[in-house]
Design a protein around this motif. Structure first.
Motif, PDB file in Angstrom:
ATOM      1  N   GLY A   1       0.819  -1.202   0.000  1.00  0.00           N
ATOM      2  CA  GLY A   1       0.000   0.000   0.000  1.00  0.00           C
ATOM      3  C   GLY A   1       0.850   1.248   0.000  1.00  0.00           C
ATOM      4  O   GLY A   1       2.088   1.189  -0.003  1.00  0.00           O
ATOM      5  N   ILE A   2       0.178   2.390   0.015  1.00  0.00           N
ATOM      6  CA  ILE A   2       0.829   3.690  -0.012  1.00  0.00           C
ATOM      7  C   ILE A   2       0.500   4.441   1.278  1.00  0.00           C
ATOM      8  O   ILE A   2      -0.677   4.555   1.653  1.00  0.00           O
ATOM      9  CB  ILE A   2       0.381   4.498  -1.243  1.00  0.00           C
ATOM     10  CG1 ILE A   2       0.782   3.758  -2.510  1.00  0.00           C
ATOM     11  CG2 ILE A   2       0.975   5.898  -1.222  1.00  0.00           C
ATOM     12  CD1 ILE A   2       0.259   4.373  -3.781  1.00  0.00           C
ATOM     13  N   VAL A   3       1.510   4.949   1.946  1.00  0.00           N
ATOM     14  CA  VAL A   3       1.338   5.679   3.203  1.00  0.00           C
ATOM     15  C   VAL A   3       0.638   7.010   2.912  1.00  0.00           C
ATOM     16  O   VAL A   3       1.028   7.739   1.999  1.00  0.00           O
ATOM     17  CB  VAL A   3       2.706   5.935   3.879  1.00  0.00           C
ATOM     18  CG1 VAL A   3       2.534   6.775   5.132  1.00  0.00           C
ATOM     19  CG2 VAL A   3       3.389   4.627   4.203  1.00  0.00           C
ATOM     20  N   THR A   4      -0.399   7.315   3.692  1.00  0.00           N
ATOM     21  CA  THR A   4      -1.136   8.569   3.494  1.00  0.00           C
ATOM     22  C   THR A   4      -0.896   9.565   4.618  1.00  0.00           C
ATOM     23  O   THR A   4      -0.850  10.766   4.376  1.00  0.00           O
ATOM     24  CB  THR A   4      -2.645   8.306   3.375  1.00  0.00           C
ATOM     25  OG1 THR A   4      -3.087   7.611   4.539  1.00  0.00           O
ATOM     26  CG2 THR A   4      -2.964   7.504   2.129  1.00  0.00           C
ATOM     27  N   THR A   5      -0.766   9.080   5.859  1.00  0.00           N
ATOM     28  CA  THR A   5      -0.593   9.963   7.007  1.00  0.00           C
ATOM     29  C   THR A   5       0.401   9.329   7.978  1.00  0.00           C
ATOM     30  O   THR A   5       0.321   8.125   8.243  1.00  0.00           O
ATOM     31  CB  THR A   5      -1.929  10.180   7.737  1.00  0.00           C
ATOM     32  OG1 THR A   5      -2.902  10.613   6.813  1.00  0.00           O
ATOM     33  CG2 THR A   5      -1.797  11.208   8.841  1.00  0.00           C
ATOM     34  N   VAL A   6       1.295  10.142   8.519  1.00  0.00           N
ATOM     35  CA  VAL A   6       2.260   9.674   9.524  1.00  0.00           C
ATOM     36  C   VAL A   6       2.133  10.578  10.746  1.00  0.00           C
ATOM     37  O   VAL A   6       2.141  11.800  10.615  1.00  0.00           O
ATOM     38  CB  VAL A   6       3.713   9.741   8.978  1.00  0.00           C
ATOM     39  CG1 VAL A   6       4.692   9.274  10.042  1.00  0.00           C
ATOM     40  CG2 VAL A   6       3.863   8.917   7.717  1.00  0.00           C
ATOM     41  N   ASN A   7       1.988   9.970  11.933  1.00  0.00           N
ATOM     42  CA  ASN A   7       1.992  10.728  13.186  1.00  0.00           C
ATOM     43  C   ASN A   7       2.645   9.891  14.275  1.00  0.00           C
ATOM     44  O   ASN A   7       3.055   8.758  14.015  1.00  0.00           O
ATOM     45  CB  ASN A   7       0.578  11.191  13.573  1.00  0.00           C
ATOM     46  CG  ASN A   7      -0.382  10.049  13.747  1.00  0.00           C
ATOM     47  OD1 ASN A   7      -0.021   8.992  14.258  1.00  0.00           O
ATOM     48  ND2 ASN A   7      -1.614  10.232  13.326  1.00  0.00           N
ATOM     49  N   LYS A   8       2.746  10.432  15.494  1.00  0.00           N
ATOM     50  CA  LYS A   8       3.479   9.732  16.550  1.00  0.00           C
ATOM     51  C   LYS A   8       2.776   8.453  17.008  1.00  0.00           C
ATOM     52  O   LYS A   8       3.407   7.585  17.596  1.00  0.00           O
ATOM     53  CB  LYS A   8       3.713  10.665  17.738  1.00  0.00           C
ATOM     54  CG  LYS A   8       2.464  11.065  18.468  1.00  0.00           C
ATOM     55  CD  LYS A   8       2.787  11.975  19.628  1.00  0.00           C
ATOM     56  CE  LYS A   8       1.502  12.329  20.347  1.00  0.00           C
ATOM     57  NZ  LYS A   8       1.752  13.180  21.493  1.00  0.00           N
ATOM     58  N   MET A   9       1.491   8.314  16.722  1.00  0.00           N
ATOM     59  CA  MET A   9       0.752   7.111  17.111  1.00  0.00           C
ATOM     60  C   MET A   9       0.948   5.965  16.124  1.00  0.00           C
ATOM     61  O   MET A   9       0.658   4.823  16.440  1.00  0.00           O
ATOM     62  CB  MET A   9      -0.748   7.432  17.222  1.00  0.00           C
ATOM     63  CG  MET A   9      -1.076   8.511  18.227  1.00  0.00           C
ATOM     64  SD  MET A   9      -0.491   8.152  19.876  1.00  0.00           S
ATOM     65  CE  MET A   9      -1.558   6.837  20.317  1.00  0.00           C
TER      66      MET A   9
END
Length: 173
Positions: free
Chosen positions: A87-95
């Motif tokens: 898949g393709i990463v859409t959002t990255v955050n600390k969680m």
């Protein structure tokens, strides 16, 4: 996983569409109404492949609408537990981060990311970076990722999934 399923759909057709092109109108309406939708039982309907049969229309006496039952074959996508997908990463955050796998969004928690990858809040855009010196991997927006689905939840109109990259051969592609 993709499947070829035989499904049934009911269409109510307004009397203004009655005429010589009624079959083409029914086929167009079927494509518009079912493609891109999610059935909790069968998964996401990707595309209608073949129309098997169209019943004779039954008129509703009060409204004048005709009801048609259409049997068709469609390609459906339904993810399963322990399935490995790209898949393709859409959002990255600390969680963690979210990955789009076709029509399904998969969440990968920071607990399901290898311990050598740390969240870097100072990078722009935010990312997970491996602290390994040799082959540094970086998970950012629009990165290709291979992951394993560890759980799914099916609602009536949507499928949710949780994934991991904490096993061998999983992670950035």
């Amino acid at each position: 996983m993709f499947f070829l399923k035989t499904l049934t759909h009911t269409i109510l057709l307004h009397p203004q569409y009655f005429g010589p092109n009624i079959q083409a109108c029914l086929i167009r309406r079927l494509h518009d109404e079912v493609e891109g939708t999610c059935s909790g039982r069968f998964g996401f309907i990707i595309s209608v492949i073949e129309i098997t049969s169209i019943s004779r229309g039954m008129l509703h006496p009060t409204s004048g609408f005709a009801e048609f039952k259409i049997v068709y074959k469609a390609i459906v996508f339904k993810p399963f537990k322990n399935q490995v997908v790209d898949g393709i990463v859409t959002t990255v955050n600390k969680m963690g981060f979210f990955v789009e796998v076709g029509p399904v969004t998969v969440f990968v928690s920071n607990h399901l990311i290898p311990s050598d990858m740390k969240f870097d809040p100072n990078s722009n855009p935010p990312s997970y970076v491996s602290v390994d010196g040799e082959n540094q991997q970086r998970i950012v927006n629009n990165a290709n990722v291979r992951l394993k689905i560890v759980g799914t939840r099916v609602d009536a109109t949507e499928i949710f999934a949780i994934g991991t990259i904490k096993e061998d051969y999983l992670g950035c592609i």
